[in-house]
Design an enzyme around this catalytic site. Structure first.
Site, mmCIF file in Angstrom:
data_model
loop_
_atom_site.group_PDB
_atom_site.id
_atom_site.type_symbol
_atom_site.label_atom_id
_atom_site.label_comp_id
_atom_site.label_asym_id
_atom_site.label_seq_id
_atom_site.Cartn_x
_atom_site.Cartn_y
_atom_site.Cartn_z
ATOM 1 C CD GLU A 26 -1.639 -1.816 -5.127
ATOM 2 O OE1 GLU A 26 -0.693 -1.387 -5.831
ATOM 3 O OE2 GLU A 26 -1.582 -1.899 -3.886
ATOM 4 C CB CYS A 45 -0.904 0.009 1.234
ATOM 5 S SG CYS A 45 -1.895 1.518 1.400
#
Length: 228
Positions: free
Chosen positions: A104, A2
């Protein structure tokens, strides 16, 4: 991994959701990136929850400088209790990282497309995090944090093999206060539903921080079904 997330909530909403005092410096953020300051919720010295603004990228107390923080924005959950950079924090410096969702990217280098990942019906939730206080040879201490990651669940695996550990609301107290062995049992893929939405390339530039980061993908990318 992340490396970018967003927080569409101000200090009042965070205070109400996580039962902490209002922090007036907390504003809505739409493209939080490593090395930037962001809010975390932790236990104060008297055992009460507090909000603090910490630098993203954990720097262990034994580090020579802040540079290590660029490599420790995430902490892989597997064996985390034995890793030198994180083991002390696992024992006594766990925190919540408030978020509305994370970004993402999927695709080949140079052609990666961003997606916003959110939880339906949950405009605010928490990642599992760890924090540390690092003291340079000269100057004031710097407090930093990392986001714990785990294997992606079935939905997120369509775009990436890892995801942040998302804590259900009934588990946040356990993560903050339970003995390490019990807390570590929470480090698993999120079992609930998630939403994946293709967003525009605007978010890919770390200097862009406005709500436009959440705009839909530009025309020509194909339908959501085709992308996933």
């Amino acid at each position: 991994m992340c490396s970018r997330y967003f927080l569409d909530a101000d200090g009042n909403v965070i205070a109400y959701t996580f039962r902490v005092p209002v922090h007036e410096r907390i504003l809505k953020r739409f493209n939080i990136a490593p090395t930037q300051e962001a809010p975390v919720i932790r236990l104060s010295r008297d055992g009460e929850r507090e909000v603090a603004l910490l630098r993203w990228g954990l720097v262990p107390f034994w580090a020579k400088d802040l540079k290590i923080g660029t490599r420790t924005i995430n902490a892989r959950s597997e064996g985390i209790e034995a890793k030198p950079a994180f083991r002390d924090a696992v024992r006594g410096r766990r925190c919540l990282v408030p978020a509305t969702g994370f970004f993402e990217w999927r695709g080949e280098p140079g052609r990666k497309r961003p997606f916003a990942v959110t939880l339906p019906g949950q405009p605010l939730f928490a990642f599992a995090g760890l924090w540390e206080r690092w003291k340079p040879a000269a100057g004031e201490p710097v407090e930093t944090f990392t986001i714990v990651t785990t294997d992606a669940n079935e939905q997120v695996a369509k775009i990436h093999d890892r995801m942040p550990v998302i804590l259900p609301m009934d588990a946040v107290e356990t993560w903050l206060t339970a003995p390490p062995g019990e807390a570590l049992e929470l480090l698993r893929p999120y079992a609930g539903e998630v939403n994946l939405r293709a967003v525009g390339k605007y978010v890919s530039n770390v200097r862009n921080e406005g709500p436009e980061c959440l705009n839909d993908a530009e025309p020509g990318w194909g339908s959501q079904h085709e992308l996933l």
